[in-house]
Design an enzyme around this catalytic site. Structure first.
Site, PDB file in Angstrom:
ATOM      1  N   ASN A   1     -87.898  46.426  37.405  1.00  0.00           N
ATOM      2  CA  ASN A   1     -88.538  47.393  36.517  1.00  0.00           C
ATOM      3  C   ASN A   1     -88.722  46.695  35.176  1.00  0.00           C
ATOM      4  O   ASN A   1     -87.780  46.575  34.405  1.00  0.00           O
ATOM      5  CB  ASN A   1     -87.630  48.632  36.387  1.00  0.00           C
ATOM      6  CG  ASN A   1     -88.141  49.615  35.347  1.00  0.00           C
ATOM      7  OD1 ASN A   1     -89.281  49.506  34.883  1.00  0.00           O
ATOM      8  ND2 ASN A   1     -87.300  50.575  34.974  1.00  0.00           N
ATOM      9  N   TRP A   2     -89.934  46.217  34.971  1.00  0.00           N
ATOM     10  CA  TRP A   2     -90.175  45.430  33.759  1.00  0.00           C
ATOM     11  C   TRP A   2     -90.178  46.289  32.498  1.00  0.00           C
ATOM     12  O   TRP A   2     -90.130  45.763  31.392  1.00  0.00           O
ATOM     13  CB  TRP A   2     -91.525  44.699  33.862  1.00  0.00           C
ATOM     14  CG  TRP A   2     -91.584  43.608  34.889  1.00  0.00           C
ATOM     15  CD1 TRP A   2     -90.590  43.217  35.756  1.00  0.00           C
ATOM     16  CD2 TRP A   2     -92.709  42.754  35.152  1.00  0.00           C
ATOM     17  NE1 TRP A   2     -91.034  42.179  36.542  1.00  0.00           N
ATOM     18  CE2 TRP A   2     -92.335  41.873  36.197  1.00  0.00           C
ATOM     19  CE3 TRP A   2     -93.993  42.639  34.621  1.00  0.00           C
ATOM     20  CZ2 TRP A   2     -93.198  40.902  36.699  1.00  0.00           C
ATOM     21  CZ3 TRP A   2     -94.861  41.679  35.131  1.00  0.00           C
ATOM     22  CH2 TRP A   2     -94.463  40.818  36.151  1.00  0.00           C
ATOM     23  N   LYS A   3     -90.258  47.587  32.646  1.00  0.00           N
ATOM     24  CA  LYS A   3     -90.354  48.499  31.488  1.00  0.00           C
ATOM     25  C   LYS A   3     -91.534  48.068  30.601  1.00  0.00           C
ATOM     26  O   LYS A   3     -92.508  47.521  31.106  1.00  0.00           O
ATOM     27  CB  LYS A   3     -89.022  48.556  30.739  1.00  0.00           C
ATOM     28  CG  LYS A   3     -87.858  48.879  31.691  1.00  0.00           C
ATOM     29  CD  LYS A   3     -86.601  49.278  30.998  1.00  0.00           C
ATOM     30  CE  LYS A   3     -85.517  49.556  32.046  1.00  0.00           C
ATOM     31  NZ  LYS A   3     -84.278  50.055  31.450  1.00  0.00           N
TER      32      LYS A   3
ATOM     33  N   HIS B   1     -87.464  57.963  36.058  1.00  0.00           N
ATOM     34  CA  HIS B   1     -86.538  57.070  35.352  1.00  0.00           C
ATOM     35  C   HIS B   1     -85.929  57.821  34.167  1.00  0.00           C
ATOM     36  O   HIS B   1     -86.594  58.632  33.531  1.00  0.00           O
ATOM     37  CB  HIS B   1     -87.285  55.820  34.874  1.00  0.00           C
ATOM     38  CG  HIS B   1     -86.347  54.782  34.369  1.00  0.00           C
ATOM     39  ND1 HIS B   1     -85.827  54.825  33.094  1.00  0.00           N
ATOM     40  CD2 HIS B   1     -85.785  53.705  34.976  1.00  0.00           C
ATOM     41  CE1 HIS B   1     -84.995  53.800  32.947  1.00  0.00           C
ATOM     42  NE2 HIS B   1     -84.954  53.108  34.062  1.00  0.00           N
TER      43      HIS B   1
ATOM     44  N   GLU C   1     -85.414  57.011  31.237  1.00  0.00           N
ATOM     45  CA  GLU C   1     -86.160  56.892  29.968  1.00  0.00           C
ATOM     46  C   GLU C   1     -87.328  57.872  29.938  1.00  0.00           C
ATOM     47  O   GLU C   1     -87.672  58.413  28.887  1.00  0.00           O
ATOM     48  CB  GLU C   1     -86.626  55.442  29.777  1.00  0.00           C
ATOM     49  CG  GLU C   1     -85.454  54.542  29.398  1.00  0.00           C
ATOM     50  CD  GLU C   1     -85.518  53.124  29.932  1.00  0.00           C
ATOM     51  OE1 GLU C   1     -86.609  52.638  30.261  1.00  0.00           O
ATOM     52  OE2 GLU C   1     -84.439  52.496  30.030  1.00  0.00           O
TER      53      GLU C   1
ATOM     54  N   GLU D   1     -79.054  55.616  39.107  1.00  0.00           N
ATOM     55  CA  GLU D   1     -78.904  54.851  37.873  1.00  0.00           C
ATOM     56  C   GLU D   1     -78.110  55.665  36.860  1.00  0.00           C
ATOM     57  O   GLU D   1     -78.684  56.481  36.134  1.00  0.00           O
ATOM     58  CB  GLU D   1     -80.281  54.522  37.279  1.00  0.00           C
ATOM     59  CG  GLU D   1     -81.163  53.694  38.183  1.00  0.00           C
ATOM     60  CD  GLU D   1     -82.203  52.910  37.392  1.00  0.00           C
ATOM     61  OE1 GLU D   1     -82.256  51.693  37.564  1.00  0.00           O
ATOM     62  OE2 GLU D   1     -82.943  53.515  36.596  1.00  0.00           O
TER      63      GLU D   1
ATOM     64  N   GLY E   1     -79.079  49.204  30.612  1.00  0.00           N
ATOM     65  CA  GLY E   1     -79.313  48.393  29.422  1.00  0.00           C
ATOM     66  C   GLY E   1     -78.094  48.219  28.532  1.00  0.00           C
ATOM     67  O   GLY E   1     -78.200  47.722  27.407  1.00  0.00           O
TER      68      GLY E   1
ATOM     69  N   SER F   1     -77.549  47.725  34.518  1.00  0.00           N
ATOM     70  CA  SER F   1     -76.854  46.466  34.188  1.00  0.00           C
ATOM     71  C   SER F   1     -76.485  45.658  35.427  1.00  0.00           C
ATOM     72  O   SER F   1     -75.444  44.998  35.462  1.00  0.00           O
ATOM     73  CB  SER F   1     -75.620  46.730  33.315  1.00  0.00           C
ATOM     74  OG  SER F   1     -76.019  47.308  32.088  1.00  0.00           O
TER      75      SER F   1
ATOM     76  N   GLY G   1     -83.576  46.207  35.647  1.00  0.00           N
ATOM     77  CA  GLY G   1     -84.334  46.241  34.399  1.00  0.00           C
ATOM     78  C   GLY G   1     -84.321  44.888  33.718  1.00  0.00           C
ATOM     79  O   GLY G   1     -85.047  43.969  34.099  1.00  0.00           O
ATOM     80  N   GLY G   2     -83.470  44.753  32.710  1.00  0.00           N
ATOM     81  CA  GLY G   2     -83.433  43.538  31.895  1.00  0.00           C
ATOM     82  C   GLY G   2     -83.413  42.242  32.692  1.00  0.00           C
ATOM     83  O   GLY G   2     -84.144  41.297  32.372  1.00  0.00           O
TER      84      GLY G   2
END
Ligand code: PGA
Length: 252
Positions: free
Chosen positions: A9-11, A96, A98, A168, A174, A214, A235-236
């Site tokens: 998930n590149w966001k 998600h 966010e 999640e 994150g 994470s 993600g990251g």
């Protein structure tokens, strides 16, 4: 045997050329290899129309991170499921945390998006998970149950077969603080039990349930060794080729 998936998930990261470079990097890394997990790159919308070409001659799939609930029309700035589908994308992330928090998307709205995506022929990665306060209050199972019941459980069996669930915990996203493998397993076996109650054991055993929050190369193998953790939503760590590829390879 249910499918294992590692989805990036590149966001809101990567301009067009860096996204292409990253996707090409992942493709080259796995050229000639057969990873145990299906790889899905969930990119910003701007990358979708080139991904089919960038990823051709590979088994890597791609998808969007959001969609709108209506088929077309006067919704300035929104992207429809059929637009996403027309790029060759196979997946869309819906719900998600966010989106839920920053963009105030509730379960009812998410359910509309899920049904629109499925009726368009996209596969859905539906996210659920509690915030820290809810875990501290001991209501995390109730929260996740409500997210699944309101967001998914009016789907038909045939629709549900195209849903992947991503657990999640919001406190892990994150933050560098992942859920322990035991915490992930505990919630994910609970989720599978809820699916079995609603759709039967056959469907629940075939549903892919990912862990996200994470997840990185150093903890992925341990998380993925749990019986109800069928891969990850990353993600990251999906923004770094080496790190992401190592996570994919942590699926045994
Ligand atoms: P993270 O994000 O891996 O950066 O914690 C996961 C996600 O939000 O999907």
């Amino acid at each position: 045997m249910r499918k294992k998936i590692v989805a990036g998930n590149w966001k809101m990261n990567m301009d067009l050329s860096s996204g292409i470079e990253l996707a090409k990097g992942v493709k080259e890394y796995f050229a000639g290899k057969t990873p145990k997990a299906e790889i899905v790159l969930c990119t910003p919308f701007i990358h979708l129309s080139v991904m089919k070409d960038v990823l051709k001659d590979s088994n890597i799939k791609f998808g969007a991170q959001n969609c709108y609930s209506e088929p077309s029309g006067a919704f300035t700035g929104e992207i429809s499921c059929s637009m996403i589908k027309s790029t060759g994308a196979e997946y869309v992330i819906i719900g998600h945390s966010e989106r839920r928090t920053l963009f105030k998307e509730d379960n009812k709205m998410l359910n509309k998006k899920v049904r629109m995506a499925l009726s368009t022929g996209l596969k859905v990665i539906y996210c659920c998970g509690e915030i820290l306060k809810e875990r501290e209050q001991g209501i995390h199972f109730d929260v996740v149950k409500e997210q699944l019941t309101e967001g998914l459980f009016n789907l038909t069996e045939d629709e549900f077969k195209n849903v992947v669930i991503a657990y999640e915990p919001v406190w892990a996203i994150g933050t560098g603080l992942n859920a322990t493998p035991e915490q992930a397993q505990e919630m994910q076996s609970f989720i599978r039990k809820l699916i079995a109650e609603k759709y039967g054991k056959g469907i629940s055993e075939n549903t892919t349930i990912l862990y996200g929050g994470s997840c990185k190369a150093s903890n992925a193998a341990e998380l993925f060794s749990m019986p109800d953790v069928d891969g990850g939503l990353i993600g990251g760590a999906s923004l770094k080729k080496e790190e992401f590829c190592a996570i994919v390879e942590a699926v045994k």
